[in-house]
Design a protein around this motif. Structure first.
Motif, PDB file in Angstrom:
ATOM      1  N   ASP A  34      38.367  25.759  40.196  1.00  0.00           N
ATOM      2  CA  ASP A  34      38.125  26.846  41.161  1.00  0.00           C
ATOM      3  C   ASP A  34      39.223  27.915  41.020  1.00  0.00           C
ATOM      4  O   ASP A  34      39.621  28.557  41.989  1.00  0.00           O
ATOM      5  CB  ASP A  34      38.098  26.296  42.591  1.00  0.00           C
ATOM      6  CG  ASP A  34      39.428  25.629  42.952  1.00  0.00           C
ATOM      7  OD1 ASP A  34      40.261  25.429  42.017  1.00  0.00           O
ATOM      8  OD2 ASP A  34      39.654  25.333  44.135  1.00  0.00           O
ATOM      9  N   ARG A  85      41.559  31.268  39.779  1.00  0.00           N
ATOM     10  CA  ARG A  85      41.418  32.712  39.943  1.00  0.00           C
ATOM     11  C   ARG A  85      42.099  33.391  38.764  1.00  0.00           C
ATOM     12  O   ARG A  85      43.301  33.202  38.543  1.00  0.00           O
ATOM     13  CB  ARG A  85      42.105  33.172  41.238  1.00  0.00           C
ATOM     14  CG  ARG A  85      41.513  32.511  42.494  1.00  0.00           C
ATOM     15  CD  ARG A  85      40.075  32.943  42.659  1.00  0.00           C
ATOM     16  NE  ARG A  85      39.459  32.534  43.904  1.00  0.00           N
ATOM     17  CZ  ARG A  85      38.513  31.595  44.019  1.00  0.00           C
ATOM     18  NH1 ARG A  85      38.126  30.897  42.964  1.00  0.00           N
ATOM     19  NH2 ARG A  85      37.959  31.340  45.187  1.00  0.00           N
ATOM     20  N   ALA A 132      35.170  29.081  40.434  1.00  0.00           N
ATOM     21  CA  ALA A 132      36.158  29.990  39.824  1.00  0.00           C
ATOM     22  C   ALA A 132      35.765  31.444  40.089  1.00  0.00           C
ATOM     23  O   ALA A 132      34.603  31.750  40.350  1.00  0.00           O
ATOM     24  CB  ALA A 132      36.218  29.735  38.321  1.00  0.00           C
ATOM     25  N   ARG A 133      36.777  32.312  40.020  1.00  0.00           N
ATOM     26  CA  ARG A 133      36.521  33.751  40.139  1.00  0.00           C
ATOM     27  C   ARG A 133      37.311  34.464  39.043  1.00  0.00           C
ATOM     28  O   ARG A 133      38.483  34.138  38.812  1.00  0.00           O
ATOM     29  CB  ARG A 133      36.963  34.296  41.501  1.00  0.00           C
ATOM     30  CG  ARG A 133      36.158  33.766  42.666  1.00  0.00           C
ATOM     31  CD  ARG A 133      34.728  34.315  42.680  1.00  0.00           C
ATOM     32  NE  ARG A 133      33.945  33.776  43.783  1.00  0.00           N
ATOM     33  CZ  ARG A 133      33.227  32.653  43.739  1.00  0.00           C
ATOM     34  NH1 ARG A 133      33.184  31.940  42.618  1.00  0.00           N
ATOM     35  NH2 ARG A 133      32.550  32.235  44.797  1.00  0.00           N
ATOM     36  N   TYR A 134      36.673  35.448  38.432  1.00  0.00           N
ATOM     37  CA  TYR A 134      37.272  36.135  37.275  1.00  0.00           C
ATOM     38  C   TYR A 134      37.093  37.632  37.486  1.00  0.00           C
ATOM     39  O   TYR A 134      35.973  38.113  37.669  1.00  0.00           O
ATOM     40  CB  TYR A 134      36.518  35.695  36.026  1.00  0.00           C
ATOM     41  CG  TYR A 134      37.189  35.985  34.700  1.00  0.00           C
ATOM     42  CD1 TYR A 134      37.827  34.968  33.994  1.00  0.00           C
ATOM     43  CD2 TYR A 134      37.163  37.251  34.127  1.00  0.00           C
ATOM     44  CE1 TYR A 134      38.419  35.200  32.765  1.00  0.00           C
ATOM     45  CE2 TYR A 134      37.762  37.496  32.888  1.00  0.00           C
ATOM     46  CZ  TYR A 134      38.379  36.462  32.220  1.00  0.00           C
ATOM     47  OH  TYR A 134      38.972  36.690  30.982  1.00  0.00           O
ATOM     48  N   ARG A 193      30.429  34.618  39.204  1.00  0.00           N
ATOM     49  CA  ARG A 193      31.884  34.419  39.361  1.00  0.00           C
ATOM     50  C   ARG A 193      32.679  35.626  38.857  1.00  0.00           C
ATOM     51  O   ARG A 193      33.871  35.749  39.099  1.00  0.00           O
ATOM     52  CB  ARG A 193      32.323  33.163  38.583  1.00  0.00           C
ATOM     53  CG  ARG A 193      31.634  31.899  39.063  1.00  0.00           C
ATOM     54  CD  ARG A 193      31.850  30.759  38.096  1.00  0.00           C
ATOM     55  NE  ARG A 193      31.293  31.032  36.781  1.00  0.00           N
ATOM     56  CZ  ARG A 193      31.437  30.250  35.708  1.00  0.00           C
ATOM     57  NH1 ARG A 193      32.124  29.135  35.817  1.00  0.00           N
ATOM     58  NH2 ARG A 193      30.902  30.585  34.558  1.00  0.00           N
ATOM     59  N   TRP A 206      39.675  42.770  46.305  1.00  0.00           N
ATOM     60  CA  TRP A 206      39.311  41.549  45.555  1.00  0.00           C
ATOM     61  C   TRP A 206      40.443  40.526  45.661  1.00  0.00           C
ATOM     62  O   TRP A 206      40.205  39.343  45.929  1.00  0.00           O
ATOM     63  CB  TRP A 206      39.024  41.894  44.078  1.00  0.00           C
ATOM     64  CG  TRP A 206      38.538  40.709  43.283  1.00  0.00           C
ATOM     65  CD1 TRP A 206      37.244  40.326  43.092  1.00  0.00           C
ATOM     66  CD2 TRP A 206      39.353  39.736  42.584  1.00  0.00           C
ATOM     67  NE1 TRP A 206      37.195  39.185  42.313  1.00  0.00           N
ATOM     68  CE2 TRP A 206      38.469  38.791  41.993  1.00  0.00           C
ATOM     69  CE3 TRP A 206      40.720  39.568  42.405  1.00  0.00           C
ATOM     70  CZ2 TRP A 206      38.917  37.710  41.232  1.00  0.00           C
ATOM     71  CZ3 TRP A 206      41.165  38.480  41.649  1.00  0.00           C
ATOM     72  CH2 TRP A 206      40.271  37.573  41.082  1.00  0.00           C
ATOM     73  N   LEU A 207      41.679  40.993  45.474  1.00  0.00           N
ATOM     74  CA  LEU A 207      42.828  40.068  45.546  1.00  0.00           C
ATOM     75  C   LEU A 207      42.913  39.405  46.914  1.00  0.00           C
ATOM     76  O   LEU A 207      43.120  38.202  47.029  1.00  0.00           O
ATOM     77  CB  LEU A 207      44.135  40.823  45.286  1.00  0.00           C
ATOM     78  CG  LEU A 207      44.607  41.025  43.853  1.00  0.00           C
ATOM     79  CD1 LEU A 207      45.991  41.666  43.857  1.00  0.00           C
ATOM     80  CD2 LEU A 207      44.640  39.711  43.068  1.00  0.00           C
ATOM     81  N   GLU A 254      39.741  37.008  47.274  1.00  0.00           N
ATOM     82  CA  GLU A 254      39.543  35.903  46.328  1.00  0.00           C
ATOM     83  C   GLU A 254      40.819  35.156  45.954  1.00  0.00           C
ATOM     84  O   GLU A 254      40.749  34.011  45.510  1.00  0.00           O
ATOM     85  CB  GLU A 254      38.905  36.428  45.017  1.00  0.00           C
ATOM     86  CG  GLU A 254      37.601  37.165  45.211  1.00  0.00           C
ATOM     87  CD  GLU A 254      36.455  36.249  45.660  1.00  0.00           C
ATOM     88  OE1 GLU A 254      36.684  35.034  45.834  1.00  0.00           O
ATOM     89  OE2 GLU A 254      35.346  36.753  45.849  1.00  0.00           O
ATOM     90  N   ALA A 255      41.965  35.815  46.082  1.00  0.00           N
ATOM     91  CA  ALA A 255      43.187  35.158  45.615  1.00  0.00           C
ATOM     92  C   ALA A 255      44.350  35.421  46.569  1.00  0.00           C
ATOM     93  O   ALA A 255      45.412  35.894  46.142  1.00  0.00           O
ATOM     94  CB  ALA A 255      43.521  35.654  44.203  1.00  0.00           C
ATOM     95  N   LEU A 274      47.304  34.446  41.845  1.00  0.00           N
ATOM     96  CA  LEU A 274      46.389  34.169  40.725  1.00  0.00           C
ATOM     97  C   LEU A 274      46.863  32.977  39.907  1.00  0.00           C
ATOM     98  O   LEU A 274      48.063  32.699  39.824  1.00  0.00           O
ATOM     99  CB  LEU A 274      46.327  35.399  39.820  1.00  0.00           C
ATOM    100  CG  LEU A 274      45.668  36.629  40.444  1.00  0.00           C
ATOM    101  CD1 LEU A 274      46.113  37.905  39.727  1.00  0.00           C
ATOM    102  CD2 LEU A 274      44.146  36.485  40.411  1.00  0.00           C
ATOM    103  N   ASP A 275      45.898  32.310  39.268  1.00  0.00           N
ATOM    104  CA  ASP A 275      46.251  31.212  38.356  1.00  0.00           C
ATOM    105  C   ASP A 275      46.596  31.735  36.965  1.00  0.00           C
ATOM    106  O   ASP A 275      47.362  31.101  36.243  1.00  0.00           O
ATOM    107  CB  ASP A 275      45.069  30.244  38.233  1.00  0.00           C
ATOM    108  CG  ASP A 275      44.808  29.537  39.542  1.00  0.00           C
ATOM    109  OD1 ASP A 275      45.575  28.609  39.849  1.00  0.00           O
ATOM    110  OD2 ASP A 275      43.886  29.949  40.269  1.00  0.00           O
TER     111      ASP A 275
END
Ligand code: SAM
Length: 331
Positions: free
Chosen positions: A27, A29, A52-54, A76, A96-97, A100-101, A105-106
């Motif tokens: 999952d 980012r 996951a999100r991209y 995603r 978005w950040l 979603e994150a 971020l990863d």
């Protein structure tokens, strides 16, 4: 002449190395600041989980279109127009950040420079392999074309750019030859530009000595100048590092020594390593990163043989430590 529809548009470089060294949790980012045609994105999303999100960013509308056509159905993935220098202040990016994150971020990927889609299309004017207008803009909707930019230069300023961004030792006579051709009204296309360079550095001599085409360095220099490619790179890498969660990783793929020097120096400084004059830093540098494969990763023999652009690519990776990142530490 137009783009050959049968040719592969762009083969992502160091893909295996990216997959292994920027692992995305199921999952996870990820931010891809140079989405291009979505080659890395496709492979990474192919291994990621449903949660996951991209986010892919690119300054080139045609690259975004291609990536959307290739991957757009993937819920995603989000795609944003922008540059890695300026995206940090874009409200859509911030939203978005936040959504979603919020914890960071990863992974962040920066695969620098131009794509084969850009290079191989003569209409974009990046290459002397085919005849096209002297454009060279990665975003054809903004900024001066290469021809407009050249028209603004003096012999000195053009020579300085060709020397700084192309590391061309004959920068002064090359600059004079280009501007002579411009003033004579004979500089219109990529082949005209290459021909001006060959009046100083004959192509035949280079070919006999098995050297690279003498126009290569000048084309690189003008492209870097037209797109402002190096100006915001260090700050963008620092912003990417600041956006990671502890344990998250940044990967920067460079294609020439000028980019690589900036990537290396920036990552080393963020890792608390002092490279300035003298033996020790005037003050202790904050340490935000751990360097992974300190010298960077290069393409193996098989990839270098199969995909020539990979031969000059180098991937540098850093892993975020659990530190406070104040704005004072960004360049
Ligand atoms: C080497 S390609 C990326 C290819 C991509 N990783 C793939 O696998 O398809 C580099 C891309 O970065 C984009 N680019 C270059 N400089 C940029 C910048 N400052 N901001 C945003 N995008 C940029 C170019 O338009 C190009 O599409």
């Amino acid at each position: 002449m137009s783009l050959d529809p049968a040719a592969p548009l762009h083969v992502p470089v160091l893909l295996q190395e990216v997959l292994e060294n920027l692992p995305l949790p199921p999952d996870g980012r990820m931010l891809d600041l140079t989405l291009g045609l979505g080659g890395h994105a496709q492979a990474i999303l192919g291994r990621a989980g449903a949660g996951a999100r991209y986010l892919g960013v690119d300054r080139d509308p045609r690259a975004r279109e291609r990536a959307r056509a290739r991957l757009g159905a993937d819920p995603r993935l989000s795609i944003l127009a922008g540059t890695y220098e300026d995206i940090w202040t874009d409200p859509a990016f911030a939203a978005w950040l936040r959504a979603e994150a919020p914890a960071g971020l990863d992974a962040v990927l920066m695969d620098l420079g131009v794509s084969s889609l850009q290079l191989k299309d003569p209409e974009r004017g990046f290459s002397f392999q085919g005849e096209g207008p002297l454009d060279m803009r990665m975003d054809p909707e903004s900024g001066p074309t290469a021809l407009d930019w050249l028209a603004e230069q003096s012999d000195e300023s053009l020579a300085d750019a060709i020397y700084a961004y192309g590391e061309e030792r004959a920068s002064r006579p090359v600059a004079r030859a280009i501007l002579r051709s411009l003033r004579a009204g004979t500089l219109r296309t990529t082949l005209d530009l290459a021909a001006a360079v060959y009046t100083v550095l004959p192509k035949e001599i280079a070919r006999r000595k098995k050297q690279i085409d003498p126009a290569t360095r000048t084309f690189q220099a003008i492209r870097i100048a037209v797109n402002g490619e190096l100006a915001g790179l260090a700050a963008a890498i620092a912003a990417a590092v600041a956006s990671l969660k502890p344990g998250g990783r940044v990967g920067v793929i460079s294609f020439h020594s000028l980019e690589d020097r900036i990537a290396k120096q920036t990552l080393r400084r963020l890792a608390g390593i002092y490279d300035g004059p003298g033996r020790t830093a005037p003050q202790e540098l904050p340490r935000h990163l751990r360097l992974i494969h300190a010298g960077g990763l290069k393409a193996g023999e098989a990839e270098a043989a199969a995909n020539p652009p990979s031969r000059s690519a180098r991937l540098r990776i850093g892993e975020r430590l659990a530190t406070e990142f104040s704005s004072r530490t960004t360049p």
